[in-house]
Scaffold this active site. Structure first.
Site, PDB file in Angstrom:
ATOM      1  N   SER A   1     -20.339 -57.998  34.725  1.00 60.81           N
ATOM      2  CA  SER A   1     -19.950 -58.159  33.330  1.00 60.81           C
ATOM      3  C   SER A   1     -20.234 -56.848  32.597  1.00 60.81           C
ATOM      4  CB  SER A   1     -20.721 -59.334  32.719  1.00 60.81           C
ATOM      5  OG  SER A   1     -20.416 -59.492  31.357  1.00 60.81           O
TER       6      SER A   1
ATOM      7  N   LYS B   1     -15.396 -60.495  29.366  1.00 62.91           N
ATOM      8  CA  LYS B   1     -16.672 -60.480  30.084  1.00 62.91           C
ATOM      9  C   LYS B   1     -17.540 -61.680  29.713  1.00 62.91           C
ATOM     10  CE  LYS B   1     -16.080 -56.761  32.527  1.00 62.91           C
ATOM     11  NZ  LYS B   1     -15.953 -56.866  34.006  1.00 62.91           N
TER      12      LYS B   1
ATOM     13  N   TYR C   1     -12.144 -57.029  25.319  1.00 59.50           N
ATOM     14  CA  TYR C   1     -12.939 -56.706  26.504  1.00 59.50           C
ATOM     15  C   TYR C   1     -14.221 -57.548  26.525  1.00 59.50           C
ATOM     16  CZ  TYR C   1     -15.957 -54.129  29.698  1.00 59.50           C
ATOM     17  OH  TYR C   1     -16.813 -53.795  30.717  1.00 59.50           O
TER      18      TYR C   1
END
Length: 274
Positions: free
Chosen positions: A133, A151, A147
């Site tokens: 992650s 994650k 983004y």
């Protein structure tokens, strides 16, 4: 001796980890979209490394890679979902197709790989799944919303999966690295095509074209690789592993802020029961 299947091994974390596990005598399936970027590993370790082309958004390729890994080495002991990339832009600026492609790589690809290796792990009653992650999932910086979301989704899935497979002898760990000396801020970073002037004070300094962090990050990918191996070998892998002094500091800051918010609004939070 273990067999590792590592995605995104052309550069960065994946490359460092592949080199580390091969040097210690483990087997490794090293993958990248362009297989020529990892063929040198197979040539250097012809008995231990299998280099295969893999685009994690392609289910047919995923199935082939897992099938060939099992045929060559008998099974996958450790799956490392490392392939991924960054995306910068304000939420309003993002193109829908770009966001879907981002999630296909950073979330749905790892999920499909997990689904394909789990039957073998369940049959052997052992295995480890490592999902890479980012501290970005925690600190949610401006310009990194999509983004961070991709994650965060990976981490949420990892936590539930860990509880599902732990009784079967399989461990699942998410890893939150900070800033490491990789290509993340270089070739692995993309950005929104649309630019809205109102977001320049917040998003502007973090756009791909203005990012100055590439080549200056404090973290060493080789040390990250060794840390992952050490933690997995301990038999006590945590649900979430934070790596990098900057990541640890930022994580602590988020925890303190969240605790302060929880305490400040505790009376409101507990007032909603029937």
């Amino acid at each position: 001796m273990s067999t590792w299947l590592i995605t995104g091994t052309s550069t960065g974390f994946g490359r460092a980890l592949a080199e580390a596990v091969l040097e210690r005598g483990d087997d490794a399936v090293v993958t990248a979209r362009d297989v020529s970027t990892v063929e040198d590993l197979a040539k250097a370790y012809p008995e231990k490394a299998l280099a295969l082309a893999l685009d994690v958004t392609d289910q047919t390729q995923i199935e082939r890679v897992v099938r060939e890994a099992e045929a060559r080495f008998g099974g996958v002991d450790v799956l490392v979902n490392n392939a991924g990339y960054g995306y910068r832009g304000a939420v309003e600026e993002a193109d829908d197709e770009d966001v879907r492609r981002l999630f296909a790589t950073n979330f749905f690809g790892p999920v499909t790989l997990i689904q394909k290796v789990l039957p073998g792990m369940r049959e052997r009653r052992r295995g480890a799944i490592v999902n890479v992650s980012s501290i970005g999932a925690r600190i949610t910086l401006p310009g990194s919303a999509h983004y961070s979301a991709s994650k965060a989704a990976l981490e949420g899935m990892s936590g539930s999966l860990r509880r599902e497979v732990e009784p079967l002898g399989i461990t699942v760990m998410a890893v939150e690295p900070g800033n490491f000396r990789t290509d993340f801020a270089g070739r692995s970073l993309t950005g929104a095509k649309t630019v809205i002037a109102d977001y320049e004070p917040t998003v502007g300094p973090r756009r791909k074209g203005t990012d100055q962090s590439h080549g200056t990050q404090p973290g060493d990918p080789k040390k990250l690789a060794q840390a992952l191996i050490t933690v997995l070998e301990s038999g006590r892998a945590p649900q979430l592993l934070v790596l990098g002094s900057d990541a640890v500091q930022n994580f602590e800051g988020v925890l303190e802020s969240q605790r302060a918010d929880l305490d400040a609004w505790r009376s409101v939070g507990t007032s909603t029961d029937l």
